[in-house]
Design a protein around this motif. Structure first.
Motif, mmCIF file in Angstrom:
data_model
loop_
_atom_site.group_PDB
_atom_site.id
_atom_site.type_symbol
_atom_site.label_atom_id
_atom_site.label_comp_id
_atom_site.label_asym_id
_atom_site.label_seq_id
_atom_site.Cartn_x
_atom_site.Cartn_y
_atom_site.Cartn_z
ATOM 1 N N ASN A 96 1.015 -1.229 -0.006
ATOM 2 C CA ASN A 96 0.121 0.032 -0.020
ATOM 3 C C ASN A 96 0.707 1.190 -0.133
ATOM 4 N N PRO A 97 1.759 1.385 -0.828
ATOM 5 C CA PRO A 97 2.630 2.537 -1.030
ATOM 6 C C PRO A 97 2.038 3.960 -0.869
ATOM 7 N N GLY A 98 0.784 4.065 -1.552
ATOM 8 C CA GLY A 98 -0.014 5.311 -1.162
ATOM 9 C C GLY A 98 -0.514 5.680 0.351
ATOM 10 N N GLN A 99 -0.200 4.621 1.107
ATOM 11 C CA GLN A 99 -0.629 4.671 2.643
ATOM 12 C C GLN A 99 0.472 4.959 3.373
ATOM 13 N N ARG A 100 1.330 5.591 3.187
ATOM 14 C CA ARG A 100 2.830 5.674 3.988
ATOM 15 C C ARG A 100 2.375 6.788 5.095
ATOM 16 N N LYS A 101 1.447 7.484 5.081
ATOM 17 C CA LYS A 101 0.882 8.378 6.005
ATOM 18 C C LYS A 101 0.194 7.612 7.291
ATOM 19 N N THR A 102 -0.053 6.469 6.941
ATOM 20 C CA THR A 102 -1.029 5.729 7.946
ATOM 21 C C THR A 102 -0.249 5.296 8.936
ATOM 22 N N PRO A 103 -0.518 5.747 10.311
ATOM 23 C CA PRO A 103 0.359 5.184 11.542
ATOM 24 C C PRO A 103 0.514 3.810 11.502
ATOM 25 N N VAL A 104 1.670 3.479 12.238
ATOM 26 C CA VAL A 104 2.096 2.089 12.393
ATOM 27 C C VAL A 104 1.076 1.251 13.220
ATOM 28 N N MET A 105 0.714 2.087 14.254
ATOM 29 C CA MET A 105 -0.353 1.216 15.019
ATOM 30 C C MET A 105 -1.663 1.020 14.412
ATOM 31 N N LYS A 106 -2.139 1.860 13.535
ATOM 32 C CA LYS A 106 -3.155 1.626 12.758
ATOM 33 C C LYS A 106 -3.121 0.492 11.692
ATOM 34 N N VAL A 107 -1.796 0.369 11.186
ATOM 35 C CA VAL A 107 -1.665 -0.916 10.504
ATOM 36 C C VAL A 107 -1.668 -2.135 11.339
ATOM 37 N N VAL A 108 -0.957 -2.120 12.506
ATOM 38 C CA VAL A 108 -1.225 -3.121 13.279
ATOM 39 C C VAL A 108 -2.790 -3.638 13.477
ATOM 40 N N TRP A 109 -3.375 -2.621 13.637
ATOM 41 C CA TRP A 109 -4.944 -3.041 14.113
ATOM 42 C C TRP A 109 -5.374 -3.663 12.702
ATOM 43 N N ILE A 110 -5.210 -2.996 11.751
ATOM 44 C CA ILE A 110 -5.866 -3.169 10.340
ATOM 45 C C ILE A 110 -5.353 -4.788 9.866
ATOM 46 N N ASP A 111 -4.182 -4.924 9.963
ATOM 47 C CA ASP A 111 -3.611 -6.157 9.457
ATOM 48 C C ASP A 111 -3.545 -7.200 10.525
ATOM 49 N N MET A 112 -3.533 -7.109 11.706
ATOM 50 C CA MET A 112 -3.405 -8.203 12.711
ATOM 51 C C MET A 112 -4.512 -8.370 13.830
ATOM 52 N N VAL A 113 -5.219 -7.178 14.032
ATOM 53 C CA VAL A 113 -6.161 -7.408 15.498
ATOM 54 C C VAL A 113 -7.522 -7.374 14.846
ATOM 55 N N ARG A 114 -7.962 -6.529 13.746
ATOM 56 C CA ARG A 114 -9.488 -6.597 13.095
ATOM 57 C C ARG A 114 -9.616 -7.906 12.515
ATOM 58 N N PRO A 115 -8.524 -8.609 11.813
ATOM 59 C CA PRO A 115 -8.937 -9.968 11.287
ATOM 60 C C PRO A 115 -9.126 -10.959 12.304
ATOM 61 N N GLY A 116 -8.542 -10.889 13.380
ATOM 62 C CA GLY A 116 -8.756 -11.908 14.551
ATOM 63 C C GLY A 116 -9.964 -11.684 14.996
ATOM 64 N N LEU A 117 -10.485 -10.333 15.116
ATOM 65 C CA LEU A 117 -11.637 -9.906 15.643
ATOM 66 C C LEU A 117 -13.073 -10.614 14.854
ATOM 67 N N ALA A 118 -12.806 -10.460 13.652
ATOM 68 C CA ALA A 118 -13.697 -10.928 12.677
ATOM 69 C C ALA A 118 -13.894 -12.428 12.952
ATOM 70 N N LYS A 119 -13.043 -13.305 13.003
ATOM 71 C CA LYS A 119 -13.038 -14.629 13.267
ATOM 72 C C LYS A 119 -13.896 -14.950 14.599
ATOM 73 N N GLU A 120 -13.764 -14.165 15.565
ATOM 74 C CA GLU A 120 -14.256 -14.352 16.807
ATOM 75 C C GLU A 120 -15.678 -14.322 16.827
ATOM 76 N N LYS A 121 -16.289 -13.444 16.125
ATOM 77 C CA LYS A 121 -17.772 -13.236 15.903
ATOM 78 C C LYS A 121 -18.356 -14.287 15.533
#
Length: 122
Positions: A96-121
């Motif tokens: 996502n080279p156009g998303q370089r202004k995205t905070p690192v912790m948002k990337v962690v949330w988008i890529d690692m946390v959110r997918p796991g939460l979706a599986k738990e529902k």
């Protein structure tokens, strides 16, 4: 507990000592991440994990509930090493080279946390 705090402080010092992590930049984003060495990236993530551990220990000591964001992050990334997390963050910014202004912790949330939460529902 002292070792956790020392590790956290050491990680912050290492991250602050680099050119990519300047005082003006209060939130680490993809530009800083991609300019940083692997060691600097690892120091950042160690600092994050140590801060979560400190918050959890403080909450337990004071009889407070565990901070929910830290608890979710710890639960969803618990099977990953810091190195694996670093590589995933780097791959996200590369994909996502156009998303370089995205905070690192948002990337962690988008890529690692959110997918796991979706599986738990149910």
């Amino acid at each position: 507990m002292r070792n956790v705090i020392r590790s956290f402080v050491a990680g912050l010092c290492l991250a602050a000592a680099t050119g990519a992590w300047t005082q003006e930049k209060l939130v680490a984003d993809g530009e800083a991440w991609m300019q940083s060495s692997e060691r600097e990236r690892m120091a950042f993530l160690v600092g994050v994990t140590n801060m979560i551990a400190v918050e959890k220990a403080y909450a337990q000591r004071k009889g407070l509930p565990e901070p929910p964001a830290g608890a979710l992050l710890a639960r969803q990334t618990g099977d990953l090493t810091v190195e694996e997390m670093s590589k995933r963050i780097t791959r996200w910014y590369e994909a996502n080279p156009g998303q370089r202004k995205t905070p690192v912790m948002k990337v962690v949330w988008i890529d690692m946390v959110r997918p796991g939460l979706a599986k738990e529902k149910p």
